[in-house]
Design an enzyme around this catalytic site. Structure first.
Site, short mmCIF file in Angstrom:
data_model
loop_
_atom_site.label_atom_id
_atom_site.label_comp_id
_atom_site.label_asym_id
_atom_site.label_seq_id
_atom_site.Cartn_x
_atom_site.Cartn_y
_atom_site.Cartn_z
N HIS A 225 49.57 38.08 42.27
CA HIS A 225 50.65 38.56 42.25
C HIS A 225 51.68 37.45 42.44
O HIS A 225 52.83 37.52 41.89
CB HIS A 225 50.82 39.56 43.15
CG HIS A 225 50.20 41.01 42.49
ND1 HIS A 225 50.78 41.76 41.75
CD2 HIS A 225 48.81 41.34 43.12
CE1 HIS A 225 49.78 42.86 41.68
NE2 HIS A 225 48.70 42.72 42.29
N GLU A 255 58.35 44.20 34.65
CA GLU A 255 58.43 43.01 33.88
C GLU A 255 59.33 43.05 32.63
O GLU A 255 59.39 42.20 31.75
CB GLU A 255 56.94 42.42 33.36
CG GLU A 255 56.46 43.48 32.26
CD GLU A 255 55.77 44.54 33.10
OE1 GLU A 255 54.76 45.28 32.35
OE2 GLU A 255 55.82 45.03 34.12
#
Length: 335
Positions: A225, A255
């Site tokens: 991550h 995203e």
């Protein structure tokens, strides 16, 4: 970024200034009733007259604050008080009464009206003016004492106004921007869209680009991550560099990013999207393969809602991903 909206920060500032103006105008109204009555009983007709004049101005300001838009009502109040203080100095000279105690009100009033550098100039100019008005009426040493005290007040008020401006800039930036990507955030996007669609919106059309990082879950799973966060930050930076200066870039969620191209057509939007796609495909992400898919849709005032346009952009984005990713798909406008 172009001004697309009267954002929440501006609205909050206007609300707070309006509340301060309303409270002050009511206090001044009550105080002038007391001062007018006292001066009348003390047989001071000139200062009683001044109190009644100020009372009338305060009453008019209250009416303006309660009936006009808040930003306009607040401005009228503080402008009225500033002009009143200028008049009070001349009133005192005309009637042979030094009014230097009124002058100390001017600095805190003017900082509500203009930014700190202009306020400093106005405070200094008013101080010189006030000293000139009282100089014929009081000993020179008292004029010097007034100037010294007023000068210290100006220093403190200018410092406070400057700090308040810097703090406001920081607060506004962090309120409008996403902490990870430094893009404008989703709340700011929603406000921009609301302003764009509203009656105050100046743009007649807008092309929306919805951008998604391809295979982002796989990037997180393979590289962690922290690497995913780095990719989001770098993608945002690359997109910002590829866009023309002043073009707003938003982190739409996760995203996903969004771009608003005001008064630009669908063909322009497709061309910009292709430039963005190529910029990401050519960028170096430290060995991590990164591409983006982009959906494009066009909105024109009076031809459907922005919500429907965003839905079409989202469908176009889905089609770009379904068709193999790393591509641009433009959705045709509604017939």
């Amino acid at each position: 970024m172009p001004t697309l909206r009267r954002d929440s920060f501006t609205l909050l500032r206007e609300l707070m200034r309006w509340r301060v103006a309303l409270v002050l105008s009511v206090l001044i109204f009550v105080l002038m009733i007391v001062l007018g009555t006292v001066n009348t009983r003390l047989d001071l007709p000139d200062t009683a007259q001044l109190a009644w004049i100020v009372l009338a101005i305060a009453g008019a300001c209250i009416a303006a604050l309660l009936t006009l838009p808040r930003h306009l009502g607040g401005t009228i109040f503080f402008v009225s008080i500033a002009l009143l203080l200028v008049g009070v100095m001349a009133f005192g000279l005309h009637h042979g009464r030094p009014m230097q105690h009124w002058a100390y009100i001017f600095p805190p009033v003017i900082v509500f009206l203009v930014r700190s550098d202009r306020a400093l100039v106005a405070m200094i100019a008013f101080g010189v003016y006030a000293a000139a008005m009282i100089a014929p009426l009081i000993p020179a040493i008292d004029v010097i004492r007034f100037a010294s005290g007023y000068g210290l007040l100006v220093c403190f008020m200018f410092t406070y106004a400057l700090l308040q401006e810097r703090a406001a800039v920081m607060l506004r930036y962090h309120s409008d921007h996403d902490a990870l990507s430094n893009c404008l955030n989703r709340r700011t996007f929603n406000e921009a869209v609301e302003q764009l669609a509203g009656p105050r919106g100046t743009a007649e059309a807008c092309t929306f680009l919805l951008i998604d990082i391809d295979y982002f879950k796989a990037i997180n799973d393979l590289h962690g991550h922290l690497a995913g966060d780095r990719i989001i930050t770098q993608v945002a930076a690359e997109l910002g560099r590829a866009l023309a200066p002043g073009t707003p870039l938003f982190r739409y969620g996760g995203e996903e990013f969004s771009v608003l191209l005001l008064d630009r057509g669908l063909d322009d939007g497709r061309a910009v999207a292709e430039e963005l796609r190529a910029a990401i495909a050519d960028a170096d992400f430290q060995g991590v393969p990164v591409t983006i898919s982009i959906g494009v849709a066009h909105w024109r005032r009076g031809e459907g809602s922005i919500t429907a346009t965003l839905d079409r952009a989202d469908r176009a984005l889905y089609e770009a991903k379904r068709s193999g990713r790393n591509r641009v798909v433009a959705d045709a406008p509604l017939a």
